[in-house]
Write a protein that holds these residues in place. Sequence first.
Motif, PDB file in Angstrom:
ATOM      1  N   ASP A  47       0.826  -1.197   0.000  1.00  0.00           N
ATOM      2  CA  ASP A  47       0.000   0.000   0.000  1.00  0.00           C
ATOM      3  C   ASP A  47       0.859   1.245   0.000  1.00  0.00           C
ATOM      4  O   ASP A  47       0.604   2.205  -0.719  1.00  0.00           O
ATOM      5  CB  ASP A  47      -0.918   0.015   1.223  1.00  0.00           C
ATOM      6  CG  ASP A  47      -2.076  -0.964   1.082  1.00  0.00           C
ATOM      7  OD1 ASP A  47      -2.191  -1.572   0.003  1.00  0.00           O
ATOM      8  OD2 ASP A  47      -2.832  -1.119   2.054  1.00  0.00           O
ATOM      9  N   ASP A  51       1.043   3.894  -2.995  1.00  0.00           N
ATOM     10  CA  ASP A  51       0.675   5.277  -2.721  1.00  0.00           C
ATOM     11  C   ASP A  51       1.752   6.220  -3.227  1.00  0.00           C
ATOM     12  O   ASP A  51       1.463   7.265  -3.802  1.00  0.00           O
ATOM     13  CB  ASP A  51       0.481   5.489  -1.215  1.00  0.00           C
ATOM     14  CG  ASP A  51      -0.787   4.831  -0.702  1.00  0.00           C
ATOM     15  OD1 ASP A  51      -1.639   4.496  -1.544  1.00  0.00           O
ATOM     16  OD2 ASP A  51      -0.900   4.644   0.519  1.00  0.00           O
ATOM     17  N   GLN A 149      -5.808   2.346   0.273  1.00  0.00           N
ATOM     18  CA  GLN A 149      -5.559   3.694   0.783  1.00  0.00           C
ATOM     19  C   GLN A 149      -5.207   4.661  -0.339  1.00  0.00           C
ATOM     20  O   GLN A 149      -5.427   5.868  -0.218  1.00  0.00           O
ATOM     21  CB  GLN A 149      -4.434   3.654   1.829  1.00  0.00           C
ATOM     22  CG  GLN A 149      -4.252   4.945   2.601  1.00  0.00           C
ATOM     23  CD  GLN A 149      -5.482   5.324   3.416  1.00  0.00           C
ATOM     24  OE1 GLN A 149      -6.227   4.460   3.864  1.00  0.00           O
ATOM     25  NE2 GLN A 149      -5.683   6.623   3.617  1.00  0.00           N
ATOM     26  N   ARG A 204     -11.814   9.559   3.249  1.00  0.00           N
ATOM     27  CA  ARG A 204     -11.295   8.591   4.216  1.00  0.00           C
ATOM     28  C   ARG A 204     -11.937   7.240   3.944  1.00  0.00           C
ATOM     29  O   ARG A 204     -12.870   7.122   3.141  1.00  0.00           O
ATOM     30  CB  ARG A 204     -11.577   9.027   5.656  1.00  0.00           C
ATOM     31  CG  ARG A 204     -13.044   9.066   6.042  1.00  0.00           C
ATOM     32  CD  ARG A 204     -13.242   9.598   7.457  1.00  0.00           C
ATOM     33  NE  ARG A 204     -14.639   9.705   7.829  1.00  0.00           N
ATOM     34  CZ  ARG A 204     -15.327   8.758   8.460  1.00  0.00           C
ATOM     35  NH1 ARG A 204     -14.724   7.611   8.795  1.00  0.00           N
ATOM     36  NH2 ARG A 204     -16.612   8.928   8.766  1.00  0.00           N
TER      37      ARG A 204
END
Length: 222
Positions: A47, A51, A149, A204
Amino acid sequence: MRFRSGGDIMTLLEPYNLPFAIALGALFAIGLLQIIGAGDFFEGAGDVEIDMDADVADGLEASGFLDGLFSVLGIGRVPFLIWLSSLLFVFAVTGVVGQAFISGATGSPLSAGLAALLAGGASLPLNGLAVRPIERLLPKDETTAVGLQSLVRRDGVIQTGTARAGSPARAKVKDAFGHPHFVMVEPHDADAELAEGETVLLVRREGELFFGVRYESPLLQP
């Protein structure tokens, strides 16, 4: 695991094949950790890396260079852990087979360092080809091709229904590589509603559930 070439027996544990033995060992360790349920660390690392890639992709999107590079390497096509496992396997097979061929042609294998360097350069694009059929086998509505995320702070469009607190709606969002994902979205403000067709910003997430706001929301004001 043995390979015969020119009358010599090459074993995987010979010093010149050590990098490839290590790669197979790492692949075995990843599989073992997944079996015993300790693979979350790798998923978390994936992740973070995705990202970072996504932020870079946003910055260089106009040039198209990063998109082309990721396409060649197969990054973002499948979950990071699958991509890494495939790379380790391709690297090991390319190296061992390459050493067997070179040993048969010249009478001796390359040094471990040089063999690892050459196999590493060859295995990156080869792995890009290897993950393509894997990508076709994966469900298209899953959001596992990138870290969940990484979808936060990206805009999406409500596809079906109206999103209310406690009643999420299905939304379509594209990651930094242009791949569409379908996620369930609730409004960030418990009193708000997000109607079908509205564009929202995902601010979120909790597990696989995302929370979004409209662009005119006060949350986005300076």
